[in-house]
Design an enzyme around this catalytic site. Sequence first.
Site, PDB file in Angstrom:
ATOM      1  N   GLU A  25     103.211  -4.868  64.278  1.00 28.96           N
ATOM      2  CA  GLU A  25     104.249  -5.866  64.842  1.00 28.96           C
ATOM      3  C   GLU A  25     105.474  -5.432  64.845  1.00 28.96           C
ATOM      4  O   GLU A  25     106.169  -5.651  65.893  1.00 28.96           O
ATOM      5  CB  GLU A  25     103.893  -7.265  64.362  1.00 28.96           C
ATOM      6  CG  GLU A  25     102.573  -7.780  64.563  1.00 28.96           C
ATOM      7  CD  GLU A  25     102.397  -9.172  63.465  1.00 28.96           C
ATOM      8  OE1 GLU A  25     102.024 -10.096  64.306  1.00 28.96           O
ATOM      9  OE2 GLU A  25     102.611  -9.148  62.398  1.00 28.96           O
TER      10      GLU A  25
ATOM     11  N   ARG B 129     107.044 -18.924  61.863  1.00 29.97           N
ATOM     12  CA  ARG B 129     107.463 -17.393  61.945  1.00 29.97           C
ATOM     13  C   ARG B 129     108.608 -17.100  62.768  1.00 29.97           C
ATOM     14  O   ARG B 129     109.301 -16.306  62.480  1.00 29.97           O
ATOM     15  CB  ARG B 129     106.373 -16.495  62.109  1.00 29.97           C
ATOM     16  CG  ARG B 129     106.552 -15.116  61.821  1.00 29.97           C
ATOM     17  CD  ARG B 129     105.321 -14.256  62.066  1.00 29.97           C
ATOM     18  NE  ARG B 129     104.140 -14.315  60.943  1.00 29.97           N
ATOM     19  CZ  ARG B 129     104.131 -13.278  60.103  1.00 29.97           C
ATOM     20  NH1 ARG B 129     104.969 -12.411  60.093  1.00 29.97           N
ATOM     21  NH2 ARG B 129     103.141 -13.572  59.163  1.00 29.97           N
TER      22      ARG B 129
END
Length: 775
Positions: free
Chosen positions: A721, A318
Site C-alpha cells: 500500500e 485509518r
Amino acid sequence: MSDFVPGAASTSMKHESALLHVTGQAAYIDDLPEPRGTLHLVPGLSTKAHARIVSMDLDAVRAAPGVVCVLTADDVPGENQISPVHREDEPLLATDHVHFWGQVMFAVVATSRQAARQAVRLAKIDYEEKPAILNIAQARENGSPMVWRSLIMQRGDVERGLKAAPRRLSGQIEIGGQEHFYLEGQAALAQPGEAGEMRVWSSTQHPSETQHLVAAVLGRPHHLVTTEVRRMGGAFGGKETQANAWACLAAIAADRTGQAVKARLDRDDDMMATGKRHDFLIDYDVGFTDEGDILAVDMVLAARCGWAADLSGPVTDRALFHADNAYFYPDVRLKSEPLRTNTQSNTAYRGFGGPQGIVAAERVIEEVAFATGLDPVMVRLRNVYGTGTRNLTPYHMTVEDSITAEILTKLVERCDYQARKAEIRAFNRTSRIIRRGIALTPVKFGISFTATHYNQAGALVHVYTDGSVQVNHGGTEMGQGLHTKMVQIVLREFGLTADRVRITATTTGKVPNTSATAASSGADLNGMAVLDAVRKIKDRMIVFAVEKWGVAAEDVHFRPDGVHVGGEVMTFQQLAWQVYFARVSLSSNGFYKTPKISWNPATGRGRPFFYFAYGAACAEVSVDLLTGEHSIDRVDILHDAGQSLNPDIDIGQIEGGFVQGAGWLTTEELVWDGAGRLRTHAPSTYKIPACSDRPRIFNVELLENAPNREETIFRSKAVGEPPFVHGVAVLQAISDAIASLDDYRACPKLDAPATPERVLKTLMALQERAVMKTG
C-alpha cells in the site's frame, strides 16, 4: 541457525508463476475444469436506489429456457446475512427493501451462463420508491445515520492552539472514490460433497471469511466448508469482503441442485454491484507561523460509505491514522464521519483510507506554503516527525524511526529538484498554452491491521524424502509476488534451489482461521509463519545430525552446495532421507502474531502499527490550459522497503502502486446520476491509466542500507500500500502548474480526481479570485 543463501530471500528471483502468466497457463477460477453438469449463476440486480419491494414476479424467469432454479431470500437455508463485521445490515439477497441501484435481489441458475443472463432480464418487479441519499452533502443535510461510530483522535488543546496561532486558514478538499478494476472479475465455483460438505473455489483475498460466511448461509459448521484460491487476477482490496456474496450464492445453488455451480460476473454487473474506494469530503482548520511551522490542526473527515457497514469503520479510522502523514501537529483533533448512503457499500481499497488522509495532510502543507510564500518542500521539512517532543502521533503512538527528513533531503538532491523547479518557473513565464509543475511529497504509512486480532498467520510446511518441499500458508496471491517471497524464505533456510520448493493453493483445509491478505501485511505475517514452520523442521534435522555424527549444533549448516555437518557435506535429500528413517517428523505447522501492537478505539489511543514504511516521490507534469489535460513528464521515487526480500518485485509494486495512485487522483472518476445509478460502470465510461499515461521518465530506487528496526521477516518492510500514496505528488504537481497563472500567490485548491474538466474549473476559479483581489 540461519545461513544466507544467494539467490534466495533479499535478492531478486522471478515470480513463481511468471512463465504460467506469460504463456496463458496460469489457472484462474474461470479456467478450472468444470465438473460434469456444472450450472451457471447470474444475479438479478435492483434498478432503484432506495425502494420498498411491492412485488417480485419471477415466473417468466423460472420458465425461461435452460433455467434450473431461481434463488430468493426465502431459499437461503441458513442466515441471509454476509456482513463481514457482524452488523446484521447486509442481507445476501434483498427482502423487503432495496438500498442501492445494483443490490442483488435474486439469482438465476441455468445450464449455461448465456441462458441465465437472458432469463434474469425477464423479472417483473414493482417498487415503491423512497428518497435516496446519494452523497455526503445529502447525508449531512438529511441527518443520515452513520454506518459505524465516529472516531475522534486528539492530543493537546486544538481550540487554544488555533486561537493562539499567528496565522490561521481553513478549507475543504473533495477526494473522489475509485473502482478496483481488477483484470479478473468476481468469480466462484462451488461443488457439493458428501455428508453436507461444500468445496468453494473463490477469487477472494480472505479465504477464511469466505468459508465462514458460506457456512453461515448454509447453516453448517465451518469444518464442512473448504475454500481454496490458487491465485487472483488482481484484487486491490475489492476481493477482501466483496468476493463473499458470489461464493455464498454459488454454494446455496450447489447445495440446492446437488451440482457444481459457477458464478462469474461480467464487468457491468461487477461494477454496479460491488463497492469502491470511499470518497471523502474533508474540512480543515490550521494554525501556523510565518516560518511555516504548523501549530494546530482540526479536521473532520466525512466519507460516503454506502448502504451497509462493510469495512467503512476501519477505513475511516485509518484515514484518521494517516491524516498527519509524516508531520507532527502540536495540537490536533481528527474526527471521522462514516455516512450511510444509498450507493454501493464501499469497501477496502489499496491503502484502506490512508491515502485519503494523506491527501488532506498534503493539502494542509500546500495551503501553508502558499500562504507563507515558502517552498512546499521547506514546509514539509520544518514539520516532519523528529525526536524529543515532536514524535507523538494524534493517536499517542511514539514515532521511533522517522526517516522522512533523510529521504526528502536525498531525493531533493538526486532528482535535482531546485534546479528543475527554477527551470519550470522560467518556462511558465513565457508559455501561453502549456504550464508545467513540480512537487515532491513524502509518505509515512503504518503497517499492521488496526483490528488487532487479524495480526496473526499460520503456515504448513512438508519436507519429502526426496528433499523437495511443499509450502502452504494463509496468504493469497493476487499478482503481488507473495508466494514468490514465501518460496525465497524456504530457499534461504534450507539452501535449496527454486525447483525444489512448491507453493500450493491457499486452502482453509490446510491452514485454518487465516487473516485477509490486506493491510500490506501479507509477507510480514505469512513470512514469519513460514519461517517458524521451516525452522521447527530444520531444528529437528540439526538435532538428528548432532546425535548421529557427534558434532555441535553450530557445526551444521544448510548451504547451496549441500548440508555441512562438521567436515562432511551431503545433499539436503540425503539428510532428509536419513531423518525420515530415524522416524523424525519432516512436517510442521508455523504460527506468528505481531508483537507490540495495541489499539483502543474508545480512547483513540494505542500503538496500532508495528512500524512505519517511508518514501518520497517527485513528479513533474505539463498541463494544457486549453483542454485541461496533463502529462506526467518525469517521476523520481525513493522508497523504504527495509531489507527488501525481492528488490525486483518490490520495485514493480512501487511502479504499479504509483500509477494506480496517480490514476485515482487524475483520471478515474465515479459518476452517479440523480436516480442513484452508477453511470461509469464499464471501460467505455471509466478511465484507468493506460500505457500512454505512465511517466515519460520513471526513476525508482529503494533506500539503501535501511533494514527494518523491528524484527520482521529478514528485516524487510511491507511494499503493497505505501507506494500507492506516491501518486499524490502528481496531484500536487498539477496544482503547482495551475498556480503559475496567479504567479504562485494563491493555492489553487484543486480537488481530486483532477480530470480535464476539474482542472479547467479550477483554472477559472483561480483567475476569478485573482481578479477580485486586484479589484
